[in-house]
Design a protein around this motif. Structure first.
Motif, PDB file in Angstrom:
ATOM      1  N   UNK A  47       0.837  -1.209   0.000  1.00 21.46           N
ATOM      2  CA  UNK A  47       0.000   0.000   0.000  1.00 21.46           C
ATOM      3  C   UNK A  47       0.866   1.252   0.000  1.00 21.46           C
ATOM      4  N   UNK A  48       1.869   1.293   0.865  1.00 18.70           N
ATOM      5  CA  UNK A  48       2.751   2.463   0.949  1.00 18.70           C
ATOM      6  C   UNK A  48       3.487   2.690  -0.366  1.00 18.70           C
ATOM      7  N   UNK A  60      -6.438  12.715  -0.026  1.00 16.55           N
ATOM      8  CA  UNK A  60      -6.635  12.538   1.420  1.00 16.55           C
ATOM      9  C   UNK A  60      -6.955  11.100   1.828  1.00 16.55           C
ATOM     10  N   UNK A  61      -7.840  10.428   1.075  1.00 23.20           N
ATOM     11  CA  UNK A  61      -8.225   9.064   1.435  1.00 23.20           C
ATOM     12  C   UNK A  61      -7.016   8.129   1.458  1.00 23.20           C
ATOM     13  N   UNK A  62      -6.144   8.256   0.465  1.00 18.98           N
ATOM     14  CA  UNK A  62      -4.982   7.367   0.376  1.00 18.98           C
ATOM     15  C   UNK A  62      -3.873   7.789   1.333  1.00 18.98           C
ATOM     16  N   UNK A  68      -2.649   4.564   8.212  1.00 17.57           N
ATOM     17  CA  UNK A  68      -3.148   3.319   8.789  1.00 17.57           C
ATOM     18  C   UNK A  68      -2.131   2.200   8.605  1.00 17.57           C
ATOM     19  N   UNK A  69      -1.518   2.135   7.425  1.00 15.43           N
ATOM     20  CA  UNK A  69      -0.514   1.110   7.150  1.00 15.43           C
ATOM     21  C   UNK A  69       0.696   1.267   8.071  1.00 15.43           C
ATOM     22  N   UNK A 140      -4.903  17.495   1.506  1.00 15.01           N
ATOM     23  CA  UNK A 140      -3.798  16.672   2.019  1.00 15.01           C
ATOM     24  C   UNK A 140      -3.159  17.311   3.248  1.00 15.01           C
ATOM     25  N   UNK A 141      -2.998  18.637   3.198  1.00 18.62           N
ATOM     26  CA  UNK A 141      -2.375  19.350   4.318  1.00 18.62           C
ATOM     27  C   UNK A 141      -3.222  19.227   5.582  1.00 18.62           C
TER      28      UNK A 141
END
Length: 312
Positions: A47-48, A60-62, A68-69, A140-141
């Motif tokens: 994922x990263x 933002x979601x990713x 989370x990862x 994102x910020x």
């Protein structure tokens, strides 16, 4: 096998016994431990890597998925390597400083994990209830700042735990019946009064889990209200698909945590090895399942992972 030769009275060392009553099965138990850990690392690093490489996923979601990862990697890595050393090589010794450090990182990562799930619930709420303003509300910020707030909260809440234990007297009994330095497992080794430690641990667990679950429930209550106002069946389905992955992650994250918390404090009649297995499930199962859930349920991420898999 090699063993860690330390006297139980050594004031600078604790002895982690592993899973009491199942010592003869440690090698067998290590098989699912190591498999779950490997799958967890593979999934979360994938994922990263994919989010880092793909500009289209810099959203933002990713960014939340990457957070989370990272917490999943941190929680499992705080526990599993030492547990495998116990199972494979009988290396049971851990310094008091190492034990308290492990305790801090695993509990802080767990608190950070919970904060990220709350932020993801807010993300889903904005995406469904206010989609036209999503790009301006959740940048994102702003997500990075929310992540920083969650990290600061985790550090401030968890840091007193090892500090309070550091001043506790530990007498002859330095054997911890566990695979890792859980807060209450270490506190029970003290020959002093642990009322403050016990109370603080209980309050923090209730505040973090209770408050975060309340915010998540509030977000989903508002989502359900908004969805019920929509007459379109297609819109209903889209809203459900948007939230499915997050709901699955919430269930896999909080269920073993709550079971472990309840049985550890109120399940005196439950066998010790059940306590410990339940506690380890929290550090093994969610980190393994979370990237799989999002990989299956999120089409954009699934397509990008497939793209790099085909390249390999």
């Amino acid at each position: 096998m090699a063993s860690f030769n330390l006297t139980p009275s050594d004031p600078s060392t604790f002895i982690l016994t592993g899973i009491p009553g199942l010592e003869a099965s440690h090698i067998l138990i290590s098989i699912p431990f190591s498999m779950f850990y490997f799958i967890s690392l593979l999934g979360n690093f994938t994922v990263l890597f994919v989010v880092y490489k793909e500009q289209t996923l810099h959203k933002p979601m990713y960014l939340l998925l990457c957070m989370l990862a990272l917490t999943d990697i941190s929680t499992s890595t705080s526990v599993v390597p030492k547990a495998l050393c116990i199972f494979w090589f009988n290396l049971k010794g851990i310094t008091v400083g190492g034990c308290l450090t492990q305790m801090f990182f695993l509990h802080a990562a767990s608190a950070m994990h919970s904060a990220i799930l709350v932020t993801m619930a807010f993300d889903r709420y904005v995406a469904i209830c206010n989609p036209l303003s999503y790009a301006t509300i959740l940048t994102n910020a702003r997500v990075a700042k929310l992540g920083l707030v969650g990290l600061i909260r985790a550090v401030l809440f968890i840091l007193p735990m090892p500090l309070l234990l550091r001043i506790q007297p530990f007498c002859a009994n330095h054997f911890i019946p566990h695979t890792h330095c859980d807060h209450m497992a270490v506190a029970k080794m003290s020959c002093g009064d642990i009322t403050v430690n016990r109370t603080y641990g209980l309050v923090i667990a209730l505040v973090v889990i209770g408050f975060d679950l309340m915010l998540i429930a509030l977000s989903y209550g508002l989502i359900i209200r908004a969805v019920l106002r929509i007459s379109s069946e297609k819109a209903h389905q889209k809203a459900v698909n948007t939230c499915t992955a997050h709901i699955c992650v919430i269930l896999t994250s909080y269920t073993p945590s709550l079971f472990s918390f309840v049985t550890h404090r109120f399940g005196q009649g439950i066998a010790p090895h059940i306590h410990i297995i339940l506690a380890n499930l929290y550090f093994l199962v969610p980190p393994m399942l979370n990237p799989i859930i999002y990989g299956v349920k999120t089409k954009e991420l699934r397509d990008k992972v497939g793209k790099y898999t085909c390249k390999m």
